[in-house]
Structures are given as C-alpha cells and as structure tokens.
Design a protein around this motif. Structure first.
Motif, PDB file in Angstrom:
ATOM      1  N   UNK A 150      32.599  29.258  48.503  1.00 16.64           N
ATOM      2  CA  UNK A 150      32.200  30.541  49.097  1.00 16.64           C
ATOM      3  C   UNK A 150      33.189  31.646  48.749  1.00 16.64           C
ATOM      4  N   UNK A 151      34.461  31.304  48.649  1.00 15.31           N
ATOM      5  CA  UNK A 151      35.509  32.290  48.333  1.00 15.31           C
ATOM      6  C   UNK A 151      35.713  32.439  46.824  1.00 15.31           C
ATOM      7  N   UNK A 152      34.906  31.760  46.020  1.00 16.81           N
ATOM      8  CA  UNK A 152      35.010  31.776  44.555  1.00 16.81           C
ATOM      9  C   UNK A 152      36.354  31.278  44.051  1.00 16.81           C
ATOM     10  N   UNK A 153      36.992  30.407  44.817  1.00 14.92           N
ATOM     11  CA  UNK A 153      38.240  29.789  44.393  1.00 14.92           C
ATOM     12  C   UNK A 153      37.924  28.627  43.460  1.00 14.92           C
ATOM     13  N   UNK A 154      36.872  27.909  43.772  1.00 11.90           N
ATOM     14  CA  UNK A 154      36.381  26.813  42.941  1.00 11.90           C
ATOM     15  C   UNK A 154      34.952  27.161  42.559  1.00 11.90           C
ATOM     16  N   UNK A 155      34.621  27.037  41.277  1.00 11.00           N
ATOM     17  CA  UNK A 155      33.291  27.408  40.812  1.00 11.00           C
ATOM     18  C   UNK A 155      32.701  26.328  39.910  1.00 11.00           C
ATOM     19  N   UNK A 156      32.394  25.158  40.476  1.00 12.82           N
ATOM     20  CA  UNK A 156      31.833  24.099  39.636  1.00 12.82           C
ATOM     21  C   UNK A 156      30.424  24.466  39.152  1.00 12.82           C
ATOM     22  N   UNK A 157      30.110  24.010  37.966  1.00 12.89           N
ATOM     23  CA  UNK A 157      28.760  24.194  37.451  1.00 12.89           C
ATOM     24  C   UNK A 157      27.817  23.185  38.091  1.00 12.89           C
ATOM     25  N   UNK A 158      28.371  21.997  38.410  1.00 14.74           N
ATOM     26  CA  UNK A 158      27.567  20.903  38.973  1.00 14.74           C
ATOM     27  C   UNK A 158      28.341  20.201  40.072  1.00 14.74           C
TER      28      UNK A 158
END
Length: 133
Positions: free
Chosen positions: A37-45
């Motif tokens: 939600x905070x865009x700290x982690x942005x996995x594709x899957x």
C-alpha cells in the motif's frame, strides 16, 4: 497499490520453482500488504503458499515445532505452548490485536520488515530501505 498477479501453489517444491524476480510469497499478508500500500514493495506477482507449508504445532521429546503457516493465535492458545513456553504465548498475546494474530503466520513474523517510521518515510535521511546506503 499497483496491480499484481496472483498464483497459488500446493507444495514447497512448487513454491520454490515459482519464485523468481518480481515474485513474492504471501501467507497472512499482515506486513506485506501494508508495504504494498505504501509502494515500498511492488511485486509483479504474489504467490499464495497456504497450501504449501505446515500449520501444525508439535511438542515431542522436549522439542516444540511450529509450522511456518501456523497463525499467531493458534500458537498463543496451544496448550503445550501455554504450559511449557508461557512467555511465547504471553509475547504473542501482548504484541498484536486479535485480528492480526488470526492472520499473521509464525514464519511471517520472522520475515517481516521493520515497522520503524523512518523505513516508511523516504524523506528521512536515515531511511535504510536500500542495502548498503
């Protein structure tokens, strides 16, 4: 939060074979979803590992074994944990709300990222999200 794909695996071997760059395992998601939600982690899957790992608790020969997917609530309320390892139970009960305890997994607790405010705030000079910075 960015859009992502969702995969489900049924065994540890399948999970291991599925893991690659851009993919992240998810169980309870109590920490990972916040980070997304905070865009700290942005996995594709996201790879759902609920069917891949154990959620059992066993006490035999003075050894306590807790499965990676055992919820914190299940650990805290287990009779052997309460009788033989009361501090574990007390720590879990003191450390999170009932909602979090019901969702969070024991392995997730070990893997969670820091919850310190500086980690979430990229404008803070002491932010250490990137290794070796």
């Amino acid at each position: 939060m960015r859009p992502f794909n969702f995969e489900k695996v049924n065994s540890a071997a399948e999970a291991s074979a599925s893991k690659s760059a851009g993919k992240q395992f998810i169980a309870g998601g109590t920490n990972l979803v916040d980070l997304m939600k905070k865009n700290i982690v942005q996995p594709e899957t996201l790879i759902d590992i609920h069917s891949a790992l154990s959620d059992s608790i066993k006490y035999q020969n003075n050894v306590l074994s807790i499965g990676a997917l055992t919820s914190n609530a299940k650990v805290a309320l287990d009779k052997d944990v309460i009788e033989k390892f009361p501090l574990i139970s007390k720590a879990i009960l003191a450390g999170a709300s009932p909602q979090i305890r019901n969702m969070a997994s024991s392995a997730g607790n070990l893997l969670q990222r820091t919850r310190c405010p500086y980690f979430y705030d990229t404008t803070t000079p002491c932010n250490k999200r990137a290794p070796n910075n």
